[in-house]
Design an enzyme around this catalytic site. Structure first.
Site, PDB file in Angstrom:
ATOM      1  N   SER A  74      -4.637   0.150  13.958  1.00  0.00           N
ATOM      2  CA  SER A  74      -5.406   1.377  13.871  1.00  0.00           C
ATOM      3  C   SER A  74      -5.759   1.752  15.447  1.00  0.00           C
ATOM      4  O   SER A  74      -5.973   0.703  16.179  1.00  0.00           O
ATOM      5  CB  SER A  74      -6.688   1.188  13.013  1.00  0.00           C
ATOM      6  OG  SER A  74      -7.733   2.388  13.236  1.00  0.00           O
ATOM      7  N   TYR A 104     -13.658  -3.616   9.889  1.00  0.00           N
ATOM      8  CA  TYR A 104     -12.171  -2.998  10.056  1.00  0.00           C
ATOM      9  C   TYR A 104     -11.572  -3.085  11.458  1.00  0.00           C
ATOM     10  O   TYR A 104     -10.463  -3.528  11.765  1.00  0.00           O
ATOM     11  CB  TYR A 104     -12.333  -1.481   9.546  1.00  0.00           C
ATOM     12  CG  TYR A 104     -11.104  -0.651   9.597  1.00  0.00           C
ATOM     13  CD1 TYR A 104     -10.364  -0.993   8.537  1.00  0.00           C
ATOM     14  CD2 TYR A 104     -10.722   0.027  10.448  1.00  0.00           C
ATOM     15  CE1 TYR A 104      -9.112  -0.107   8.338  1.00  0.00           C
ATOM     16  CE2 TYR A 104      -9.531   0.810  10.462  1.00  0.00           C
ATOM     17  CZ  TYR A 104      -8.580   0.786   9.426  1.00  0.00           C
ATOM     18  OH  TYR A 104      -7.573   1.341   9.247  1.00  0.00           O
ATOM     19  N   ILE A 144      -5.163  11.107  11.624  1.00  0.00           N
ATOM     20  CA  ILE A 144      -4.204  11.562  11.139  1.00  0.00           C
ATOM     21  C   ILE A 144      -4.708  12.471   9.929  1.00  0.00           C
ATOM     22  O   ILE A 144      -5.765  12.127   9.384  1.00  0.00           O
ATOM     23  CB  ILE A 144      -3.233  10.496  10.538  1.00  0.00           C
ATOM     24  CG1 ILE A 144      -2.542   9.578  11.659  1.00  0.00           C
ATOM     25  CG2 ILE A 144      -2.045  11.329   9.810  1.00  0.00           C
ATOM     26  CD1 ILE A 144      -2.067  10.244  12.595  1.00  0.00           C
ATOM     27  N   VAL A 172      -2.025  -8.193  -2.226  1.00  0.00           N
ATOM     28  CA  VAL A 172      -1.340  -8.873  -1.219  1.00  0.00           C
ATOM     29  C   VAL A 172      -2.508 -10.074  -0.620  1.00  0.00           C
ATOM     30  O   VAL A 172      -1.900 -10.919   0.083  1.00  0.00           O
ATOM     31  CB  VAL A 172      -1.249  -7.817   0.127  1.00  0.00           C
ATOM     32  CG1 VAL A 172      -0.442  -6.990  -0.055  1.00  0.00           C
ATOM     33  CG2 VAL A 172      -2.737  -7.311   0.602  1.00  0.00           C
ATOM     34  N   GLY A 220       0.856  -1.111   0.177  1.00  0.00           N
ATOM     35  CA  GLY A 220      -0.101   0.100  -0.129  1.00  0.00           C
ATOM     36  C   GLY A 220       0.673   1.300   0.177  1.00  0.00           C
ATOM     37  O   GLY A 220       0.466   2.353   0.668  1.00  0.00           O
ATOM     38  N   ASN A 226       1.288  -2.397   5.313  1.00  0.00           N
ATOM     39  CA  ASN A 226       0.358  -1.503   5.521  1.00  0.00           C
ATOM     40  C   ASN A 226      -0.838  -1.145   4.709  1.00  0.00           C
ATOM     41  O   ASN A 226      -1.780  -0.803   5.029  1.00  0.00           O
ATOM     42  CB  ASN A 226       1.122   0.027   5.072  1.00  0.00           C
ATOM     43  CG  ASN A 226       0.373   1.079   4.882  1.00  0.00           C
ATOM     44  OD1 ASN A 226      -0.042   1.905   5.676  1.00  0.00           O
ATOM     45  ND2 ASN A 226      -0.023   1.431   3.637  1.00  0.00           N
ATOM     46  N   LYS A 282      -8.246  -5.132  12.413  1.00  0.00           N
ATOM     47  CA  LYS A 282      -7.018  -4.807  13.045  1.00  0.00           C
ATOM     48  C   LYS A 282      -6.658  -5.198  14.306  1.00  0.00           C
ATOM     49  O   LYS A 282      -5.571  -5.284  14.776  1.00  0.00           O
ATOM     50  CB  LYS A 282      -7.145  -3.010  13.046  1.00  0.00           C
ATOM     51  CG  LYS A 282      -6.984  -2.357  11.485  1.00  0.00           C
ATOM     52  CD  LYS A 282      -6.095  -2.671  10.810  1.00  0.00           C
ATOM     53  CE  LYS A 282      -5.849  -1.850   9.673  1.00  0.00           C
ATOM     54  NZ  LYS A 282      -4.696  -1.955   8.907  1.00  0.00           N
TER      55      LYS A 282
END
Length: 247
Positions: free
Chosen positions: A138, A151, A184, A60, A12, A86, A155
């Site tokens: 995350s 998600y 971020i 991936v 990524g 990533n 993670k």
């Protein structure tokens, strides 16, 4: 030049935080393979670092594609010192509405991809005497968020996979750590900050009172890749400005 002469793979690595990590590694002297399904504007990065950066089209979730990535990195730079897992996707939706396809896509990329890349990197790293693996997690891996079950679960699994990998690979000279960004100024974080009402509720949860800069995540990745972190293994490093879930 803390990474001078090293060779890194960043999945990524053609946009977002992966691209920033690639730039941070290159600035510290590393050779970098940016692996992703799409090149986006990575040519600009490659042109700025001739002979030290390259793009490898990679899925991936595909075992053969991952094997080709490892072979391409060794062919180009002779070794694989650092692997940054990533690559990731997010398919948001409440559990009652989340489709099986979206769940499977999220897990296949975010978790299975980490497994496939890690497994493929073991042999070349062990043959050269060791290496560094950095997995991207995350802040929502450890903090429940409605509508992000797939998600968050993927993670959280990455963080436990990191600890298990560190345990199994330490005797091969390979350290495995996890980098866990908070909000971020890139991607999802930027979208949150764009809505004044939503951002105000999140801002109060941040001791820093601001979004993190992508370069701050890049700096943390450099630390985990460099000799500075030689005694850090199986660790989840949070880069989140002091995120407090209850405001």
């Amino acid at each position: 030049m803390r990474l001078d002469g090293t060779s890194a793979i960043i999945t990524g690595g053609t946009r977002g935080l992966g691209r920033t990590i690639a730039e941070s590694f290159l600035a510290e002297g590393a050779n970098v393979v940016c692996a992703a399904r799409n090149p986006y504007d990575v040519k600009e990065l490659i042109d700025r670092h001739p002979g030290r950066a390259l793009y490898q089209r990679t899925d991936v979730t595909d075992e053969d594609s991952v094997a080709e990535l490892m072979e391409a990195a060794v062919a180009a730079f002779g070794r694989i010192d650092v692997l940054v897992n990533n690559a990731g996707v997010s398919r948001d939706g409440t559990i009652s509405r989340l489709s099986t396809a979206d769940w499977n896509t999220t897990v296949a990329t975010n978790l299975n991809g980490v497994f496939l890349c890690t497994r493929a990197a073991i042999r070349p790293m062990q043959a050269q005497g060791g290496g560094r693996i950095i997995n991207l997690s995350s802040c929502v891996a450890s903090r429940a968020v409605a509508g992000a079950a797939a998600y968050s679960a993927s993670k959280a699994a990455v963080e436990m996979f990191t600890r298990a990998s560190a345990l199994e690979l330490a005797h091969k000279g390979i350290t495995v750590n996890c980098l866990s960004p908070g909000y971020i100024d890139e991607g999802m974080g930027k979208q949150v900050a764009a809505d004044d009402r939503v951002w105000e509720s999140y801002r109060k949860r941040l001791l820093s009172g601001r979004l993190g800069r992508p370069e701050e995540v890049g700096a943390a990745a450099v630390f985990l890749a460099a000799s500075d972190s030689s005694y850090v293994n199986g660790h989840v490093l949070e880069v989140n400005g002091g995120l407090q879930w209850a405001a």
